[in-house]
Design a protein around this motif. Structure first.
Motif, short mmCIF file in Angstrom:
data_model
loop_
_atom_site.label_atom_id
_atom_site.label_comp_id
_atom_site.label_asym_id
_atom_site.label_seq_id
_atom_site.Cartn_x
_atom_site.Cartn_y
_atom_site.Cartn_z
N UNK A 264 0.81 -1.23 0.00
CA UNK A 264 0.00 0.00 0.00
C UNK A 264 0.85 1.29 0.00
N UNK A 265 2.01 1.23 -0.66
CA UNK A 265 2.85 2.43 -0.72
C UNK A 265 2.19 3.51 -1.58
N UNK A 266 1.47 3.10 -2.61
CA UNK A 266 0.77 4.09 -3.45
C UNK A 266 -0.27 4.86 -2.63
N UNK A 267 -0.91 4.20 -1.67
CA UNK A 267 -1.84 4.88 -0.78
C UNK A 267 -1.13 5.99 0.01
N UNK A 268 0.05 5.67 0.52
CA UNK A 268 0.82 6.67 1.27
C UNK A 268 1.19 7.84 0.38
N UNK A 269 1.64 7.57 -0.84
CA UNK A 269 2.05 8.63 -1.77
C UNK A 269 0.87 9.51 -2.13
N UNK A 270 -0.28 8.91 -2.44
CA UNK A 270 -1.47 9.71 -2.78
C UNK A 270 -1.87 10.62 -1.62
N UNK B 223 10.39 7.98 0.03
CA UNK B 223 10.03 6.58 -0.20
C UNK B 223 11.30 5.82 -0.59
N UNK B 224 11.63 4.79 0.18
CA UNK B 224 12.81 3.97 -0.09
C UNK B 224 12.36 2.53 -0.32
N UNK B 225 12.85 1.93 -1.40
CA UNK B 225 12.50 0.55 -1.71
C UNK B 225 12.35 0.36 -3.20
N UNK B 226 12.31 -0.90 -3.59
CA UNK B 226 12.13 -1.21 -5.00
C UNK B 226 11.17 -2.38 -5.14
N UNK B 227 10.71 -2.60 -6.37
CA UNK B 227 9.76 -3.66 -6.62
C UNK B 227 8.97 -3.38 -7.88
N UNK B 228 7.99 -4.22 -8.19
CA UNK B 228 7.22 -4.08 -9.43
C UNK B 228 6.50 -2.75 -9.58
N UNK B 229 6.18 -2.09 -8.46
CA UNK B 229 5.42 -0.84 -8.54
C UNK B 229 6.30 0.41 -8.53
N UNK B 230 7.61 0.26 -8.66
CA UNK B 230 8.51 1.41 -8.57
C UNK B 230 8.17 2.47 -9.62
N UNK B 231 8.02 2.07 -10.87
CA UNK B 231 7.73 3.04 -11.94
C UNK B 231 6.39 3.73 -11.70
N UNK B 232 5.39 2.94 -11.31
CA UNK B 232 4.06 3.50 -11.05
C UNK B 232 4.10 4.53 -9.93
N UNK B 233 4.84 4.23 -8.87
CA UNK B 233 4.90 5.13 -7.73
C UNK B 233 5.68 6.39 -8.07
N UNK C 279 9.83 12.29 -2.56
CA UNK C 279 11.05 11.76 -3.16
C UNK C 279 10.99 10.23 -3.17
N UNK C 280 11.13 9.63 -4.34
CA UNK C 280 11.15 8.18 -4.47
C UNK C 280 12.59 7.79 -4.80
N UNK C 281 13.30 7.26 -3.82
CA UNK C 281 14.73 7.00 -3.95
C UNK C 281 15.06 5.62 -4.50
N UNK C 282 14.06 4.73 -4.56
CA UNK C 282 14.35 3.36 -4.99
C UNK C 282 15.15 2.62 -3.94
N UNK C 283 15.86 1.59 -4.37
CA UNK C 283 16.68 0.81 -3.44
C UNK C 283 17.87 1.65 -2.98
N UNK C 284 18.23 1.52 -1.71
CA UNK C 284 19.33 2.29 -1.13
C UNK C 284 20.18 1.38 -0.23
N UNK C 285 21.47 1.71 -0.08
CA UNK C 285 22.31 0.94 0.86
C UNK C 285 21.78 1.06 2.29
N UNK C 286 22.15 0.10 3.12
CA UNK C 286 21.69 0.10 4.51
C UNK C 286 21.99 1.41 5.22
#
Length: 385
Positions: free
Chosen positions: A217-223, A234-244, A253-260
């Motif tokens: 439900x990350x799209x819910x948070x973004x909306x 927003x940090x993370x990656x997955x199938x919905x990255x482009x959509x988000x 800010x959608x940062x995608x995957x990031x180092x620890x």
């Protein structure tokens, strides 16, 4: 003579770094066990703690593209896990969220399953899975529904191969009972509390860290933040990255995957950590609290066990819940947080997180392991008498 242990996990790959893998890592610190999995691409990974370790695998190891997701071979997973020959061991520990608990054992062996969840896609997320995948539509959808039906039957049947269930939360224990009609002892998974820096002075932004898949439900948070115009990372990656990324407005800010290190810095500095998924446990919620960061979370599942509502605990609260996965409910929770955020005490939030520390897990799990073996010996003797 010491017991001979086997530890069975679903898959070991560089991208599999969630709570279930942390459980495996912690168990191996304390138990000299041979490790098995459907596939293993960690023993050849120089950056892994499993580098050069001998790990038993199945025929799936040699199938094309298995490294990038053995789930694509879903119909073969039950068959594959049943091919592991574990007859040499006294005790089997399975770390299971899909099929690991389905290993074959003998009456002389003890099998303890640490269950992270009954397979979600085959039970309560079935209809989400069908809606979000092309194979859920048309004629392929009929075949997929039949496959999921078969997986549910195998999943329930294979639960009978387990002597003792351990659940990662009360929420999961209830689901184990609903799916398998088996009781489970709750031992919360280990969280590396010391890895996360404590910061008492927070900055004026919110953060969420998550795999970008539909049920999170990350799209819910973004909306919601699009409407509020408040800063969100927003940090993370997955199938919905482009959509988000397409959904996010300039305040997000959608940062995608990031180092620890980057994840830890954002978690520690954030005004609050926002989470909208219904999780079995929700390790990210505890990690945020380890930083002294309050949580705004959907009030269901494991969150109800790891987060203390500020309304119920005015002096020691660690977060605020919202009751439905809707923009209106989340917006109301954020607005309430803005009014009351000074009531949160970062020092107490950090202290609260310590009850989920790795040493607490280890102490409880090892005691459970010992008591289960003694219980089994007693029951075997009673049976013989």
């Amino acid at each position: 003579m010491p017991l001979q242990y086997a530890l069975v996990h679903e898959w070991l790959t560089p991208k599999a770094t969630g709570g279930s893998e942390l459980v495996v890592k912690e168990i191996l610190k304390h138990i000299d066990a041979d490790l098995y999995a459907l596939i293993d691409f960690e023993s050849t990974n120089p950056n892994s703690y499993l580098f050069q370790r001998s790990i038993g695998t199945t025929f799936l190891q040699h199938l094309p593209f298995a490294r990038h997701g053995v789930q694509k071979y879903l119909p073969l997973l039950p068959l594959a896990i049943e091919q592991l020959d574990l007859r040499a061991y006294d005790a089997i520990i399975s770390s299971s969220h899909t099929v690991a608990k389905g290993v074959l054992t003998s009456p002389e062996q003890m099998h303890i399953c640490y269950c992270h969840t009954p397979m979600r896609f085959a039970w309560e997320l079935t209809f989400d899975y069908l809606r979000s995948n092309r194979i859920g539509q048309g004629l392929p959808g009929v075949l997929t529904r039949y496959l999921l039906h078969q997986m549910r039957q195998w999943d329930a049947l294979s639960a009978n191969r387990v002597d003792y269930f351990v659940a990662n939360s009360q929420n999961t224990a209830r689901r184990i009972w609903r799916c398998y009609r088996r009781p489970a002892t709750v031992i919360y998974p280990p969280v590396d509390i010391e890895r996360f820096p404590f910061v008492s002075e927070k900055q004026d932004f919110y953060v969420t860290v998550s795999r970008l898949v539909s049920y999170k439900q990350v799209s819910l948070i973004v909306r919601t933040f699009n409407q509020l115009k408040k800063p969100l990372v927003v940090i993370g990656t997955g199938p919905e990255l482009k959509q988000i990324r397409n959904l996010a407005q300039s305040n997000v800010q959608v940062l995608g995957a990031q180092p620890n290190e980057v994840v830890e810095q954002y978690m520690a500095a954030a005004k609050a950590f926002v989470y909208a998924a219904c999780e079995d446990f929700g390790i990210a919620l505890v990690e945020a609290q380890a930083c002294g960061t309050p949580v705004i979370a959907y009030g269901a599942g494991g969150a109800l066990e790891t987060v203390r509502s500020i309304w119920q605990y005015p002096d020691t609260g660690t977060g605020i819940f919202f009751s439905t996965q809707t923009e209106a409910a989340l917006m109301e929770a954020i607005e309430k947080f803005e009014v009351h955020h000074k009531a949160f005490q970062p020092e107490w939030i950090r202290t609260h997180a310590h009850q989920f520390a790795a040493d607490v897990f280890s102490e409880k799990f090892l005691a459970f392991l010992h008591n289960s073996w003694q219980d089994r010996l007693t029951n075997n003797q009673s049976f013989l008498d």
